[in-house]
Scaffold this active site. Structure first.
Site, mmCIF file in Angstrom:
data_model
loop_
_atom_site.group_PDB
_atom_site.id
_atom_site.type_symbol
_atom_site.label_atom_id
_atom_site.label_comp_id
_atom_site.label_asym_id
_atom_site.label_seq_id
_atom_site.Cartn_x
_atom_site.Cartn_y
_atom_site.Cartn_z
ATOM 1 N N TYR A 225 -23.582 -26.760 -15.199
ATOM 2 C CA TYR A 225 -23.133 -26.793 -16.586
ATOM 3 C C TYR A 225 -24.045 -27.139 -17.875
ATOM 4 O O TYR A 225 -23.618 -27.018 -18.804
ATOM 5 C CB TYR A 225 -21.924 -28.440 -16.763
ATOM 6 N N HIS A 374 -23.771 -14.614 -10.114
ATOM 7 C CA HIS A 374 -24.165 -13.634 -11.034
ATOM 8 C C HIS A 374 -23.152 -13.265 -12.126
ATOM 9 O O HIS A 374 -23.435 -12.628 -13.109
ATOM 10 C CB HIS A 374 -24.508 -12.146 -10.361
ATOM 11 N N ARG A 437 -25.977 -14.099 2.462
ATOM 12 C CA ARG A 437 -26.946 -14.113 1.222
ATOM 13 C C ARG A 437 -28.239 -14.183 1.888
ATOM 14 O O ARG A 437 -28.570 -14.814 2.772
ATOM 15 C CB ARG A 437 -26.502 -15.104 0.202
ATOM 16 N N ARG A 438 -29.321 -14.423 1.125
ATOM 17 C CA ARG A 438 -30.679 -14.643 1.338
ATOM 18 C C ARG A 438 -31.267 -13.898 2.529
ATOM 19 O O ARG A 438 -31.668 -14.852 3.640
ATOM 20 C CB ARG A 438 -30.798 -16.168 1.395
#
Ligand code: HAS
Ligand code: HEM
Ligand code: CU
Length: 546
Positions: A225, A374, A437-438
């Site tokens: 945020y 993304h 991921r990763r």
């Protein structure tokens, strides 16, 4: 309110931040491009560079450095624009903060390049980096605090001179964003200073892994945020002026920011739904609070639609969607942030999916999550920051956004959206098929399922290549606006509030209440589970897997 250019010195301060931000964007994007090619199986990294080394550089330079520098530059410019020239104290704090952050970034980046800190941007223990990596990050955070102190003092001086008046909306928002940042970074400061630094220097053998991860996400969620709120500043205050309309409601905008201060922080567990060692009740509570923090974004969507529709109708639009035609589509200062807003609809919806317990079991640690951010940070926020740069950079350098650069900006935005549609779309889809991921390129011994992922990872690379072209374009434009575009004046657009809006209640400016409530919520959401973690979670020695 002054309508002329910022004081030249204030301008330099903002510009210095923005410059470092864009350098980080360039370096980080090179890593991103290479990652996308590695994962598609078309590239093997040369010279002993590791995939995780790249990924660490990418995450740190883009998510942490590009954002923080751009934001602090923009917030300082906004304060100067709406509360008057910076006081000597605010200016000095801004420069000290800038240098601390820059030195910290340099140390951290060098450690990553030397392959001494391949721990990814979340630096999860028990992965153990060189202590200098953590020290560099500490300097970035401390620098941002010094800058924050400068902004708070600037705001306090204005308040004293203008007793009983609500502060200018843009400054109020800048202050709210910095308050959120300070409360959030306390968590990461505690874990880095008391856990990571002593442990990486070898002063203690073991680290409480769960505690460090919990403190990281106490910071890591509000961090998103901290990226988003400056984009909201642009949407609420700057976009209405650019489209020739008015701000729908000053109070609604302030309330949204206050709600972010309240609900952004006690929600970190939604990143740890699958982390063992946290009692389900406390996860449940923080998920409920996560759903609360969706509310100010829904309010923002409502206010933006209202702004667009009212301004369109005032210009003679009719019918249900006639106002859409009245928006200035060929003005990149509007078009780029607008595409950011549009992308935030699927981006935010993806977030709601992530936060839903059962669905998180499906998507956690898959490329779906990478697709989610993304869209949110790398498109919604990034395109809005580009949108701000188109007028802020020439405003600060005394140049103009020429029609040619404006057009190139529109093309840049289109490229970004196409590239991201391909890359993030493929990530979302293949994530649902279970692609992690990763993870660098692997077919898991030609496992049929893993082979099925490959065509999507190729689409990711195509998208990534288009995005990289867009990165080169934005750099070309920003450098031009900084040093080569024709001399002139470029407006710093600040919208006015619609005359039909209600008067702003001063209660919204009573920070004691809001910070107090925020602390209460944090104490409720974190005290019991943190005590439990300190007492029961096992500690681990460090590991270096690279
Ligand atoms: Fe997220 C993971 C939940 C928002 C970034 N998120 C991440 C990570 C990042 C990130 C970086 O609950 C990965 C961290 C890591 O490395 O592990 N996220 C949410 C939720 C929201 C949300 C509930 N995220 C963001 C934003 C980010 C961001 C904003 C960056 C800027 N996220 C999660 C969860 C995970 C997560 C789980 C963990 C997943 C896991 O398992 O690891 C909400 O704040 C979203 C609310 C937003 C909306 C959209 C409102 C729409 C608006 C636009 C209006 C458009 C207009 C234009 C007016 C409800 C305001 C239209 C005009 C026309 C004419 C059509
Ligand atoms: C991760 C590509 C721009 C933030 C990734 C991954 C790829 C990628 C392929 C790694 C997937 C994995 O193995 O898990 C790109 C490309 C970009 C780009 C090609 C544009 C040229 C951005 C931008 C931001 C960003 C602008 C933020 C402002 C991140 C983050 C990660 C990531 C935070 C996660 C790192 C981690 O898991 O530790 N990106 N990206 N990216 N990207 Fe990007
Ligand atoms: Cu989060």
């Amino acid at each position: 309110m002054k309508n002329t250019a910022l004081h030249p010195n204030d301008g330099k301060l903002a510009l210095a931040h923005i410059a470092v931000g864009y350098i980080a964007l360039f370096l980080g994007a090179i890593a991103g491009l290479l990652q996308a090619f590695v994962r598609s199986g078309t590239l093997e990294l040369p010279a002993g560079i590791g995939y995780y080394q790249l990924l660490t550089a990418h995450g740190v330079l883009l998510a942490l450095v590009f954002t923080t520098f751009f934001i602090i530059g923009f917030l300082y410019a906004s304060m100067s624009r709406t509360t008057g020239d910076l006081t000597p104290f605010a200016k000095k704090a801004g420069w000290i903060g800038f240098w601390l952050m820059t030195i910290g970034t340099a140390i951290t980046t060098v450690m990553i390049l030397l392959n001494k800190a391949t721990v990814l941007y979340t630096f999860y223990a028990p992965l153990k980096a060189s202590p200098w990596f953590y020290i560099g990050l500490t300097l970035v955070v401390v620098g941002s605090w010094v800058s924050g102190a400068g902004m708070f003092s600037q705001y306090a001086v204005w308040k004293k001179k203008n007793e009983g008046k609500p502060s200018p909306l843009l400054s109020f928002m800048a202050v709210a964003t910095m308050i959120l940042w300070i409360i959030a970074t306390l968590g990461v400061a505690v874990t880095v200073l008391f856990q990571f630094i002593p442990w990486s220097f070898g002063l203690v053998d073991k680290i409480n892994v769960l505690l460090s991860r919990t403190l990281f996400w106490y910071f890591g969620h509000p961090l998103v945020y901290f990226w988003l709120l400056p984009a909201y500043m642009c949407w609420y205050v700057i976009i209405p002026k650019i489209i020739g309309g008015k701000i729908f409601s000053d109070s609604l905008a302030r309330l949204a920011f206050v709600l972010f201060v309240l609900f952004s922080i006690p929600v970190g567990f939604h990143h740890q739904i699958l982390e063992s060692g946290i009692t389900p009740f406390w996860k449940f509570l923080q998920i409920v609070l996560t759903f609360m923090v969706i509310v100010p974004s829904l309010m923002t969507a409502f206010a933006l639609f209202a702004t667009f529709e009212i301004s369109g109708r005032e210009k003679g639009a009719s019918g249900l969607f006639g106002w859409v035609k009245k928006l200035p589509w060929t003005d990149v200062r509007f078009f780029a942030p607008f595409m950011g807003m549009l992308v935030f609809i699927p981006g935010g919806a993806g977030g709601i999916i992530n936060a839903s317990n059962q669905m998180n079991q499906v998507v956690h640690n898959t490329l779906w999550v990478t697709g989610h951010f993304h869209l949110t940070v790398a498109t919604t926020v990034a395109l809005t920051f580009f949108g701000i740069s188109y007028w802020l950079v020439p405003h600060l350098t005394g140049r103009t956004l020429t029609p040619r650069l404006n057009k190139l900006g529109i093309i840049q935005t289109v490229f970004w959206c196409i590239g991201m549609f391909l890359m993030s779309g493929a990530m979302h889809t293949v994530g649902l098929f279970g692609a992690p991921r990763r993870t660098a390129y692997t077919t898991y011994g030609d496992h049929p399922q893993a082979l099925e992922w490959m065509s999507y990872q190729t689409i990711m690379a195509v998208g990534g290549a288009i995005l990289f072209v867009a990165i080169l374009m934005i750099l070309y434009i920003v450098i031009n606006l900084a040093v080569a575009a024709p001399k002139g004046t470029e407006e710093f657009p600040v919208g006015e509030v619609h005359e039909d809006a209600e008067k702003t209640p001063l209660l919204l400016e009573n920070w004691k209440i809001w910070i107090g409530l925020s602390v209460v919520l944090i104490v409720i959401a974190y005290t019991v589970p943190v005590i439990d973690i300190i007492e029961n979670a096992p500690s681990s020695p460090g590991f270096k897997f690279w």
